[in-house]
Write a protein that holds these residues in place. Structure first.
Motif, PDB file in Angstrom:
ATOM      1  N   HIS A   4      -5.990   1.896  10.060  1.00  0.00           N
ATOM      2  CA  HIS A   4      -5.363   0.788   9.533  1.00  0.00           C
ATOM      3  C   HIS A   4      -3.310   1.849   8.176  1.00  0.00           C
ATOM      4  CE1 HIS A   4      -8.570  -1.878   9.904  1.00  0.00           C
ATOM      5  NE2 HIS A   4      -9.292  -0.944   9.577  1.00  0.00           N
ATOM      6  N   ARG A   5      -3.369   0.270   7.731  1.00  0.00           N
ATOM      7  CA  ARG A   5      -2.207   0.609   7.347  1.00  0.00           C
ATOM      8  C   ARG A   5      -2.565   1.661   6.192  1.00  0.00           C
ATOM      9  NH1 ARG A   5       0.228  -5.493   6.730  1.00  0.00           N
ATOM     10  NH2 ARG A   5       0.941  -5.041   8.790  1.00  0.00           N
ATOM     11  N   LYS A   6      -3.946   1.350   5.266  1.00  0.00           N
ATOM     12  CA  LYS A   6      -4.352   1.580   4.147  1.00  0.00           C
ATOM     13  C   LYS A   6      -4.116   3.376   4.187  1.00  0.00           C
ATOM     14  CE  LYS A   6      -9.228   1.077   3.797  1.00  0.00           C
ATOM     15  NZ  LYS A   6     -10.324   0.905   3.286  1.00  0.00           N
ATOM     16  N   ASP A   7      -4.651   4.192   5.991  1.00  0.00           N
ATOM     17  CA  ASP A   7      -4.917   5.170   6.366  1.00  0.00           C
ATOM     18  C   ASP A   7      -4.043   5.782   5.713  1.00  0.00           C
ATOM     19  OD1 ASP A   7      -7.568   5.164   6.357  1.00  0.00           O
ATOM     20  OD2 ASP A   7      -7.186   3.976   8.536  1.00  0.00           O
ATOM     21  N   PHE A   9      -0.942   5.092   4.348  1.00  0.00           N
ATOM     22  CA  PHE A   9      -0.577   4.884   2.853  1.00  0.00           C
ATOM     23  C   PHE A   9      -1.402   6.892   2.331  1.00  0.00           C
ATOM     24  CE2 PHE A   9      -0.447   3.650  -1.597  1.00  0.00           C
ATOM     25  CZ  PHE A   9       1.103   4.461  -1.841  1.00  0.00           C
ATOM     26  N   ALA A  10      -2.481   6.693   2.679  1.00  0.00           N
ATOM     27  CA  ALA A  10      -3.037   7.696   1.788  1.00  0.00           C
ATOM     28  C   ALA A  10      -2.719   9.415   2.663  1.00  0.00           C
ATOM     29  CB  ALA A  10      -4.769   7.439   2.181  1.00  0.00           C
ATOM     30  N   VAL A  53      -6.911   4.662  -2.723  1.00  0.00           N
ATOM     31  CA  VAL A  53      -6.407   3.855  -1.711  1.00  0.00           C
ATOM     32  C   VAL A  53      -7.295   3.527  -0.396  1.00  0.00           C
ATOM     33  CG1 VAL A  53      -4.295   3.452   0.292  1.00  0.00           C
ATOM     34  CG2 VAL A  53      -3.969   3.779  -2.133  1.00  0.00           C
ATOM     35  N   LEU A  54      -8.133   4.997   0.313  1.00  0.00           N
ATOM     36  CA  LEU A  54      -8.538   5.142   1.410  1.00  0.00           C
ATOM     37  C   LEU A  54     -10.181   4.428   0.657  1.00  0.00           C
ATOM     38  CD1 LEU A  54      -8.076   8.771   2.211  1.00  0.00           C
ATOM     39  CD2 LEU A  54      -7.336   6.675   3.746  1.00  0.00           C
ATOM     40  N   ARG A  56     -10.394   1.999  -1.114  1.00  0.00           N
ATOM     41  CA  ARG A  56     -10.945   0.343  -1.271  1.00  0.00           C
ATOM     42  C   ARG A  56     -11.447  -0.702   0.141  1.00  0.00           C
ATOM     43  NH1 ARG A  56      -5.657  -1.802  -1.241  1.00  0.00           N
ATOM     44  NH2 ARG A  56      -6.045  -2.611   0.564  1.00  0.00           N
TER      45      ARG A  56
END
Length: 126
Positions: A4-7, A9-10, A53-54, A56
């Motif tokens: 996902h996007r959070k992955d 971004f992290a 982030v990851l 959440r």
């Protein structure tokens, strides 16, 4: 098996720590990071944000508890690397902290892709 996007971004946050660390290893400094304390501080801040982030939205299951425990250990290594940056073992602590931060990141990504099944198998109905 989709990230996902959070992955992403992290991963960018972890890269923002890894690139200066490699530069620090090669040159002894990497602007604006000048010493072990600066590198450890950068790793602590960006690594903590990447983990949050990851983390959440993840379930609190066996995998989540193990990942959180490993992140706490990594945080402890980071604090030790920051506080003991003037000691003889500063480089070893910093290397251990960077390796542990990368390990936590990889384990979280593996959990998010579903490549490894951490969850207890469903009960078989008889």
């Amino acid at each position: 098996m989709r990230l996902h996007r959070k992955d992403l971004f992290a991963s960018l946050l972890i890269a923002a720590v890894a690139v200066p660390y490699v530069g620090y290893l090669l040159r002894g400094e990497m602007p604006p990071i000048e010493d072990q304390r600066g590198m450890a501080g950068t790793g602590l801040v960006l690594g903590a944000v990447a983990f949050l982030v990851l983390w959440r939205g993840d379930a609190i299951d066996r995998a989540g508890k193990a990942e959180t425990a490993s992140a706490v250990l990594s945080l402890g290594l980071g604090v030790a690397a920051y506080e003991l940056s003037d000691s003889a073992m500063a480089d070893a602590l910093l290397a251990a902290f960077m390796a542990s931060m990368a390990l936590v990141w990889v384990v979280k990504l593996v959990d998010h892709t579903g490549a490894v099944h951490w969850h207890r198998p469903a009960e078989v109905a008889r």
